[in-house]
Design an enzyme around this catalytic site. Structure first.
Site, short mmCIF file in Angstrom:
data_model
loop_
_atom_site.label_atom_id
_atom_site.label_comp_id
_atom_site.label_asym_id
_atom_site.label_seq_id
_atom_site.Cartn_x
_atom_site.Cartn_y
_atom_site.Cartn_z
N TRP A 102 48.05 53.10 41.70
CA TRP A 102 48.47 52.50 40.42
C TRP A 102 47.85 53.22 39.25
CZ3 TRP A 102 52.64 50.24 41.41
CH2 TRP A 102 52.80 49.47 42.56
N ASP A 168 44.14 47.87 33.47
CA ASP A 168 45.16 47.25 34.32
C ASP A 168 44.41 46.35 35.29
OD1 ASP A 168 47.01 46.54 36.24
OD2 ASP A 168 47.48 48.60 36.86
N LYS A 192 50.03 39.06 41.49
CA LYS A 192 48.92 39.29 42.42
C LYS A 192 47.97 38.09 42.42
CE LYS A 192 50.35 43.46 43.46
NZ LYS A 192 50.31 44.46 42.42
C1 LIG Z 1 50.98 45.77 41.91
C2 LIG Z 1 50.26 46.54 40.90
C3 LIG Z 1 50.93 47.21 39.87
C4 LIG Z 1 52.43 47.21 39.76
O1 LIG Z 1 52.81 46.00 39.24
P1 LIG Z 1 54.34 45.60 38.95
O2 LIG Z 1 54.12 44.28 38.29
O3 LIG Z 1 55.02 45.53 40.26
O4 LIG Z 1 54.92 46.60 38.04
C5 LIG Z 1 50.18 47.89 38.93
N1 LIG Z 1 48.85 47.92 38.99
C6 LIG Z 1 48.16 47.29 39.96
C7 LIG Z 1 46.66 47.37 39.99
C8 LIG Z 1 48.85 46.59 40.95
O5 LIG Z 1 48.17 45.96 41.92
#
Ligand SMILES: *Cc1c(COP(=O)(O)O)cnc(C)c1O
Length: 356
Positions: A102, A168, A192
């Site tokens: 990511w 993020d 998540k």
């Molecule tokens: C799952 C995830 C993403 C992608 O997220 P989406 O909402 O599917 O775009 C980005 N960063 C991290 C750390 C993730 O776990």
């Protein structure tokens, strides 16, 4: 329904109160004679939901007044692009940490916007650790991924830098105590640790906005969403509602402190067994282990069919590893009960007894 122990990496397990509250609202919302998913998002009834969800984020994180909270769409994936678009100045430069799939996704998208320096990188060791933090100065901001969902590593601290901090936090937000006021911008896909897919949370220090010299399309302009109280266009109504219920659950269960106690107990139980058990080894070095997504492998891959049969029989779901790491990943998000971790640990012990 058969008891399933849901270790899925995302979309995640949610508390039964959130599932039931969401189901009720789908049938009839707020005594309106209508379903949540067929009312106007401009109705007072839904405006209250959006307001409460935003306020709960501020309350749980103790945010200072300079922050705004938004529930947008596009996932963290759109955030990879939208964040630099809003805060990386024309001709400016941002620093990024590359700690996994990511993180490198965020770097790739940010490079479409401007100049990016990758200042720390764990790719040479297949991202099995959090790399050292160099000193960071002279950039528009520093971006990192607090928890690497796929590799199972996690920052155990908030990096200290002399530039605005951007993160993020998709896979570990609300999972333990941290000071959100140290950050200039946090974003996270809901699915998540906060709710069902569809909503993406943005927490923004307003001081950061309006400084790039760039004209933005309406949807990608965070300032325009702020000016419309996160209702510039039709929001992801269902996901915001379920996230609001989840945020209530987090608050009722002790907020960040409560989540930390609960999540600490789960990861201690799991990693103690991983370290004790002679059949497995972890992907991450111990100092960088993720509380949310432990990744591990069999020492002897020939045992895979036997182990897989055992955890499936125990009602465990979702522990197959990501293709870039292999092995297993037992995600332990906020709503996963300690009891489920105990079931997995018991299976690991029993597997060793039979095959060790
Ligand atoms: C799952 C995830 C993403 C992608 O997220 P989406 O909402 O599917 O775009 C980005 N960063 C991290 C750390 C993730 O776990």
């Amino acid at each position: 329904m058969k008891k399933v122990h849901n270790f899925s990496a995302g979309p995640c397990i949610l508390p039964s109160s959130v599932i039931e509250g969401s189901a009720d609202a789908i049938r009839e919302f707020d005594g309106m004679g209508l379903s949540l998913i067929e009312i106007s998002h401009r109705s007072k009834n839904f405006e209250r939901v959006m307001d409460e969800a935003r306020q709960l984020v501020k309350d749980i994180l103790n945010l200072e007044d300079r922050y705004e909270v938004l529930f947008l769409q596009g996932g963290a994936t759109l955030g990879f692009y939208m964040v630099p678009l809003n805060i990386l100045k024309e001709g400016g430069k941002a620093a990024y940490a590359n700690t996994g799939v990511w993180a490198s996704g965020a770097i790739k998208e940010a490079k479409l916007v401007g100049n990016i320096d990758v200042i720390t990188d764990s790719s040479a060791s297949n991202h099995n650790h959090i790399p050292e933090m160099p000193s960071v100065d002279g950039y528009d901001y520093f971006h990192y991924t607090s928890n690497n969902t796929i590799f199972g590593t996690q920052y155990q601290y908030t990096p200290k830098v002399n530039v605005p901090l951007v993160c993020d936090m998709s896979s570990d937000i609300f999972s333990k105590e941290f000071n959100a006021n140290d950050f200039s911008l946090i974003y996270a896909g809901a699915q998540k640790n906060m709710g069902p897919a569809g909503a993406t949370l943005y927490i923004i220090d307003k001081e950061m906005l309006g400084k790039t010299g760039r004209k933005l399309p309406t949807y990608l302009d965070l300032a325009s969403h702020i000016s419309k109280d996160s209702m510039a266009n039709t929001p992801p109504v269902f996901s915001v509602y379920a996230s609001m219920l989840m945020l209530r659950w987090i608050k009722e269960n002790g907020g960040l402190k409560g989540m930390e106690i609960h999540n600490r107990a789960k990861q201690e139980l799991f990693y103690a067994e991983l370290d004790r058990n002679s059949m497995f080894h972890g992907h991450s070095v111990p100092e960088s282990r993720s509380w949310m997504n432990p990744t591990f492998r069999l020492n002897n891959e020939e045992h895979a069919a036997a182990f897989d049969a055992m955890w499936k029989e125990a009602g465990i779901s979702g522990i197959a590893g990501h293709r870039s790491v292999g092995g297993y990943r037992a995600s332990m998000y906020n709503a996963l009960p300690l009891e489920s971790v105990q079931v997995l640990v018991d299976v690991m012990k029993e597997f060793e007894r039979k095959n060790g």
